[in-house]
Write an enzyme that holds these catalytic residues in place. Structure first.
Site, PDB file in Angstrom:
ATOM      1  N   VAL A  13       0.841  -1.207   0.000  1.00  0.00           N
ATOM      2  CA  VAL A  13       0.000   0.000   0.000  1.00  0.00           C
ATOM      3  C   VAL A  13       0.871   1.250   0.000  1.00  0.00           C
ATOM      4  CG1 VAL A  13      -1.652   1.326   1.386  1.00  0.00           C
ATOM      5  CG2 VAL A  13      -1.936  -1.142   1.139  1.00  0.00           C
ATOM      6  N   LEU A  39      -7.223  -0.529  -2.937  1.00  0.00           N
ATOM      7  CA  LEU A  39      -6.483  -1.088  -4.070  1.00  0.00           C
ATOM      8  C   LEU A  39      -6.421  -2.605  -4.028  1.00  0.00           C
ATOM      9  CD1 LEU A  39      -3.318  -1.862  -3.053  1.00  0.00           C
ATOM     10  CD2 LEU A  39      -3.214   0.618  -2.956  1.00  0.00           C
ATOM     11  N   GLU A  42      -4.364  -5.930  -5.201  1.00  0.00           N
ATOM     12  CA  GLU A  42      -3.046  -6.319  -5.668  1.00  0.00           C
ATOM     13  C   GLU A  42      -3.174  -6.788  -7.119  1.00  0.00           C
ATOM     14  OE1 GLU A  42      -0.790  -8.840  -3.060  1.00  0.00           O
ATOM     15  OE2 GLU A  42      -1.495  -7.750  -1.305  1.00  0.00           O
ATOM     16  N   LYS A  44     -14.249   0.933   4.960  1.00  0.00           N
ATOM     17  CA  LYS A  44     -13.244  -0.008   4.455  1.00  0.00           C
ATOM     18  C   LYS A  44     -13.512  -1.434   4.943  1.00  0.00           C
ATOM     19  CE  LYS A  44      -9.802  -1.916   2.742  1.00  0.00           C
ATOM     20  NZ  LYS A  44      -8.460  -1.689   2.355  1.00  0.00           N
ATOM     21  N   ASN A  73     -14.767  -4.681   2.525  1.00  0.00           N
ATOM     22  CA  ASN A  73     -14.040  -5.949   2.366  1.00  0.00           C
ATOM     23  C   ASN A  73     -14.857  -7.121   2.897  1.00  0.00           C
ATOM     24  OD1 ASN A  73     -11.920  -4.900   1.027  1.00  0.00           O
ATOM     25  ND2 ASN A  73     -10.423  -5.086   2.663  1.00  0.00           N
ATOM     26  N   ALA A 123     -17.013 -18.534  -8.177  1.00  0.00           N
ATOM     27  CA  ALA A 123     -16.855 -19.650  -7.232  1.00  0.00           C
ATOM     28  C   ALA A 123     -15.500 -20.313  -7.451  1.00  0.00           C
ATOM     29  CB  ALA A 123     -17.979 -20.659  -7.446  1.00  0.00           C
ATOM     30  N   GLY A 124     -14.964 -20.911  -6.408  1.00  0.00           N
ATOM     31  CA  GLY A 124     -13.675 -21.580  -6.536  1.00  0.00           C
ATOM     32  C   GLY A 124     -13.132 -21.962  -5.183  1.00  0.00           C
ATOM     33  N   GLY A 168      -8.034 -15.323  -0.611  1.00  0.00           N
ATOM     34  CA  GLY A 168      -6.834 -15.290   0.224  1.00  0.00           C
ATOM     35  C   GLY A 168      -6.325 -13.869   0.224  1.00  0.00           C
ATOM     36  N   CYS A 199      -5.798  -9.101   2.794  1.00  0.00           N
ATOM     37  CA  CYS A 199      -6.924  -8.270   3.240  1.00  0.00           C
ATOM     38  C   CYS A 199      -8.148  -9.040   3.709  1.00  0.00           C
ATOM     39  CB  CYS A 199      -7.313  -7.303   2.134  1.00  0.00           C
ATOM     40  SG  CYS A 199      -6.058  -6.042   1.910  1.00  0.00           S
TER      41      CYS A 199
END
Ligand code: UDX
Length: 440
Positions: A11, A159, A161, A210, A214, A258-259, A263, A266
């Site tokens: 960040v 942001l 990644e 924030k 998330n 889906a999966g 990870g 965050c």
């Protein structure tokens, strides 16, 4: 403006470079002198598209590096704290770096500064920063006339990644939490060169925007993953279901992939952080614990599927394509790929992992993982192939029947597990593979 960024991690560094790109002078401070030395030589310290170019353009000019927080406090009118806030073993957030930086800023405070929290932090962090600075600054953080020498503010980053530079230069929104007009004016000045809606709120609301954003995105992913399990049992295809749901603008098509789950640095940490904060404030939210449980269970489900196919895992060689928690990053923090690797290794399988950029980080974090030099090298003589990260290098194979045929010849058993539903199942099946996706 002259701006200081404290913390040159993902960040901090991206923010520093993007503020420079928008016409500011920036001093980026990190306590790790080795990191500062590398950055000062123009060397990027992690993989993120666009960072090497911005570093070459602004490093040593609009962005300078230092390991002194005192120097940083003297430099910028606005000081952004971007240090890491790791999870504690019990699930809370470790605020020791934040606290230390607050004390160091206090010790060096001589003229008015806005001290901004940019890392994701628990609600009410600004209150603690304010008290800490008051406690450790000369004269309680006031000038000779008794006026406050600083304000605190919250300005969360949003942001992703892999797209961090673009997300920072062209944000969807800029959230500024302040408690004084003076701080608001300076913060609006910081973002004068950006064209995005600016929302000014109280500080706790900015902190909460924030965390809630998330947690909501993580909930969306776990929701679709739970649906994917029902799809599997009921004969539906979760990709079609998600497409159909996403056409409703109230739902939207994003984050319904889906999966093997989310990870990164965050979502897992922020959901845990919110669970703890909510409980501490007296309102536990079991929904969020369930979001985390569903997420973790997706990896276990994939391992079950591999075991189901191979019967016995001990002694088998499993190729694992993709080790980063998502494409375009070398970040392996909380990567579902490594959770899967660890489970397979624990059952006696040999796991040959390959990732275009995250290999070195992955072997360091996952004992027993064997690193292959290429995707083909990983798959050679494998009894199964798992695709855990949707790097273009893997997804593009669907368009190349000759490469698929060559791959099939080198594998001992052509069993493929698509952990991200990113492969063209028809193309792989035509090439002779058995392919199992998630929820389809
Ligand atoms: C996230 C937020 O998107 C960003 O706004 C915030 O500031 C930081 O956290 P990041 O962790 O970098 O960003 O990646 P993101 O693209 O959000 O993906 C997070 C994880 O969710 C990845 O492991 C990804 O593979 C997974 N994911 C994402 C899914 O499993 N399904 C989806 O539909 C989307």
């Amino acid at each position: 403006m002259r701006l200081t960024i404290i913390g040159a991690g993902h960040v901090g560094l991206v923010t520093a470079l993007c503020f420079a790109e928008r016409g500011n002078e920036v001093l980026c401070v990190d306590h790790d002198a080795a990191k500062v030395a590398r950055l000062s030589k123009g060397e990027a310290t992690f993989h993120e598209p666009g960072v090497p170019q911005l570093l070459a353009k602004h490093g040593g000019r609009a962005v300078k590096f230092s390991s002194s927080t005192a120097e940083g406090t003297a430099f910028g009118e606005v000081i952004f704290i971007c240090v890491s806030t790791p999870s504690l073993p019990g699930g809370g957030v470790d605020m020791r770096y934040f606290e230390a930086v607050s004390r160091d800023i206090a010790a060096a405070l001589t003229s008015y500064r806005v001290i901004v929290e940019k890392s994701t932090v628990p609600i009410r962090t600004a209150e603690h920063v304010k008290r800490t600075v008051q406690r450790h600054a000369a004269n309680g953080g006031r000038d000779a006339a008794g006026n406050a020498l600083f304000d605190v503010a919250s300005n969360p980053e949003f942001l992703r990644e892999g797209a961090a530079v673009k997300d920072t230069l062209e944000p969807d929104r800029i959230v500024i939490g302040v408690e004084s007009e003076r701080a608001e004016k300076l913060m609006r000045g910081v973002y004068a060169g950006f064209s995005a809606p600016v929302m000014v709120t109280g500080i706790p609301s900015a902190e909460m925007i924030k965390l809630a954003s998330n947690a909501f995105l993580a909930t969306k992913i776990s929701f679709i993953n739970a649906i994917s399990r029902i799809c599997e049992l009921g004969g539906a295809d979760v990709a079609e279901v998600a497409r159909g749901m996403g056409l409703d603008p109230r739902i939207g098509r994003h984050f319904l992939g889906a999966g093997i789950g989310y990870g990164g640095s965050c979502f897992p940490k922020d959901v845990d952080g919110l669970i703890h904060v909510a409980a501490d404030l007296g309102y536990p939210v079991p929904l969020l614990a369930e979001v985390q449980r569903i997420n973790r269970d997706q990896c276990a489900h994939l391992v079950d599927a591999v075991r189901d196919e191979l019967w016995v895992l001990a002694g088998k060689r499993v190729a694992l394509w993709g080790l980063a928690f998502k494409p375009d990053t070398d970040d392996i923090r909380e990567s579902p790929a490594l959770r899967i690797a660890a489970a397979l290794i624990a059952e006696g399988a040999t796991v040959a992992g390959y990732d275009p950029v995250a290999g070195a980080n992955a072997v360091a974090a996952c004992p027993g993982l064997k690193l292959a030099s290429s995707a083909a090298d990983a798959a050679a003589k494998a009894d199964a192939l798992i695709v855990a990260t949707e790097w273009p290098e893997f997804t593009a194979l669907s368009q190349n029947p000759a490469s698929l045929a060559a791959l099939k010849r080198t594998m001992r058993v052509p069993a493929v597990f698509d952990g991200r539903n990113c492969l063209d199942a028809a193309a792989w099946r035509t090439a002779g593979f058995t392919l199992r996706g998630m929820g389809r």
